[in-house]
Write an enzyme that holds these catalytic residues in place. Structure first.
Site, PDB file in Angstrom:
ATOM      1  N   ARG A  11       0.839  -1.200   0.000  1.00  0.00           N
ATOM      2  CA  ARG A  11       0.000   0.000   0.000  1.00  0.00           C
ATOM      3  C   ARG A  11       0.871   1.246   0.000  1.00  0.00           C
ATOM      4  O   ARG A  11       0.444   2.319  -0.418  1.00  0.00           O
ATOM      5  CB  ARG A  11      -0.939   0.006   1.215  1.00  0.00           C
TER       6      ARG A  11
ATOM      7  N   TYR B  90     -16.360  15.432 -16.789  1.00  0.00           N
ATOM      8  CA  TYR B  90     -16.942  14.109 -16.591  1.00  0.00           C
ATOM      9  C   TYR B  90     -17.900  14.166 -15.400  1.00  0.00           C
ATOM     10  O   TYR B  90     -17.611  14.790 -14.370  1.00  0.00           O
ATOM     11  CB  TYR B  90     -15.824  13.099 -16.349  1.00  0.00           C
TER      12      TYR B  90
ATOM     13  N   ASP C 112      -6.916  16.782 -16.332  1.00  0.00           N
ATOM     14  CA  ASP C 112      -7.272  15.404 -16.653  1.00  0.00           C
ATOM     15  C   ASP C 112      -7.004  15.190 -18.137  1.00  0.00           C
ATOM     16  O   ASP C 112      -7.645  15.799 -18.995  1.00  0.00           O
ATOM     17  CB  ASP C 112      -8.748  15.174 -16.324  1.00  0.00           C
TER      18      ASP C 112
ATOM     19  N   LYS D 227      -8.834   3.749 -19.753  1.00  0.00           N
ATOM     20  CA  LYS D 227      -9.311   4.100 -21.082  1.00  0.00           C
ATOM     21  C   LYS D 227      -8.256   3.811 -22.154  1.00  0.00           C
ATOM     22  O   LYS D 227      -7.909   2.674 -22.385  1.00  0.00           O
ATOM     23  CB  LYS D 227      -9.733   5.577 -21.086  1.00  0.00           C
TER      24      LYS D 227
END
Length: 461
Positions: free
Chosen positions: A100, A153, A227, A251
């Protein structure tokens, strides 16, 4: 081998770009080669990817090994104390604590992402939204102010307009990011922490003026976060002044519609602060990327340049043909797009205008009928959200990926009810797919004509 090469490549920051030591040759020759690599990397993200450090497998394999361990052992008890104190780590002794925190395989993918975006460092996360939310929480803080584009978005819009205000008192002002005066008026010096935009807005395909936005943000002491999900390879926001670049790696970078992942690209100081054991957003929220996912993605990045070129080539051709048919098509590669010249000025040569286009069918009902025929009658593409797949994906944005916005917010953002967003794929031949599109459109138009004739007959009766 990978362990030895990683230890040999010294660096001052935790996750900065690193190259393995060169074998043979004098220092001057190596310096000259390094300078050539740097110049190539500055001009083309494909060259930057090729120049990034290559990780070999544990036994000399051409592909890096997958470090699937959740936790890591040490040889001496005092080593663990020094790891937690920050005296040792991946860059100081090639030592790790827990995945992590940092994982060797995920770090290797981070170096590739940093090379792609031209940033000092990068960290990869479990999703695009986890990358966005972690960056905003780290940079803005409780009660902070964000200026954001009003066309984003839907998930990002909901994060800024609803979740973060409720969870941490963050205030967001949404503006027309193309209006410099409006952005300047919205930015509050000493209070605004982040200006947030998408390189190419989802779904309207407006192109952000990144140099202008960076200038306005920096004058006010704020960071510009961009972004770049729609335009990897096409635009490099960090080279234009952006402080942080985020991605939904699910994507285009993944390309297979089979992985959920994200990335944060920016200064090493930011990534390190986000991984701080005491107050780092990434460390404490834990949006950890699985090492096996990181390996999969690292194998796909080298052919991202080729994929983006073909996505762009087909989208440009389809858009031009749709325009000649009289359809209301939006594509930044068309000369009449309001930001066509801007994208040409900001874009990286050779990658076109991206693989996204929009067709406005005037109403949601007409949009749905067109998509029905495109998928179920002619097999042109698939009705699905997301993008970057090798098949064409299409959705009616107002009722899907932008549905988190109210009708009024969608209207202000320019998202009409009949707007069909298409992520143009590259499977099949271009002419084969275009014939399927023409047939679907013709069927829809014939059905509309029959319906209009029936209505006219009914009205006469």
């Amino acid at each position: 081998m990978a362990h030895v090469m990683a230890a040999a490549a010294a660096a001052s920051d935790l996750v900065t770009l690193k190259r393995p030591l060169q074998n043979g040759g004098d220092d001057d020759n190596n310096d000259a080669k390094s300078a050539l690599r740097r110049r190539a990397a500055e001009s083309d993200p494909a060259a930057a990817l090729a120049a990034a450090r290559h990780e070999f497998g544990e036994h000399g394999g051409v592909n890096m090994s997958i470090e699937a361990s959740a936790t890591f052992t040490v040889m001496e008890p005092d080593t663990m104390r020094r790891l937690f104190a920050g005296e040792l780590g991946p860059d100081r002794g090639d030592l790790y604590i827990y995945s992590r925190h940092f994982n060797p395989t995920v770090l290797a993918l981070g170096r590739q992402m940093a090379a792609l975006e031209g940033t000092e460092a990068a960290y990869c996360t479990a999703s695009g939204m986890s990358a966005i939310s972690s960056v905003l929480m780290q940079l803005v803080g409780a009660g902070g102010h964000v200026v954001a584009s009003r066309c984003l978005y839907g998930g990002t819009h909901a994060l800024l307009s609803r979740f973060l205000p409720r969870a941490s008192g963050v205030r967001a002002t949404f503006v027309d990011a193309d209006d410099e005066e409006a952005v300047r008026e919205a930015v509050r010096k000493g209070e605004t922490k982040v200006v947030y935009v998408e390189t190419m807005s989802n779904p309207t395909l407006a192109v952000a003026d990144i140099p202008m936005l960076a200038r306005v943000a920096h004058e006010a002491g704020a960071k510009l976060v961009v972004d770049n999900t729609f335009t990897p390879m096409v635009v490099s926001p960090a080279r234009l002044g952006a402080d942080v670049v985020v991605h939904s790696v699910s994507k285009y970078i993944s390309g297979g519609a089979d992985i959920i992942a994200g990335a944060i690209c920016g200064p090493a100081s930011l990534v390190n602060s986000m991984m701080d054991l005491q107050d780092g957003a990434l460390m404490l929220l834990g949006p950890t990327m699985n090492a096996k996912v990181a390996f999969e993605l690292s194998e796909r990045l080298p052919h991202l340049p080729l994929r983006m070129q073909e996505h762009s080539r087909r989208a440009a051709e389809y858009a031009a043909r749709m325009r000649r048919m009289g359809l209301r098509v939006t594509y930044p590669g068309l000369p009449d797009h309001p930001h066509h010249a801007r994208l040409r000025a900001m874009g990286n040569p050779g990658y076109g205008a991206g693989g996204m286009l929009c067709v406005d069918m005037g109403s949601e009902e007409r949009a749905n009928r067109l998509m029905h025929h495109l998928q179920n009658t002619t097999q042109f593409g698939l009705m699905a959200v997301s993008l970057g797949y090798y098949e064409t994906l299409m959705s009616c944005s107002g009722s899907s990926t932008s549905s988190e916005m109210s009708p009024e917010e969608r209207a202000r953002a320019g998202i009409s009810p009949g707007l069909v967003r298409m992520s143009v794929g590259y499977n099949g031949t271009l002419e084969q797919r275009w014939a399927q599109f023409e047939r679907a459109l013709s069927l829809m138009q014939m059905q509309q004509s029959d319906r209009d004739a029936a209505n006219a007959k009914y009205c006469k009766v």
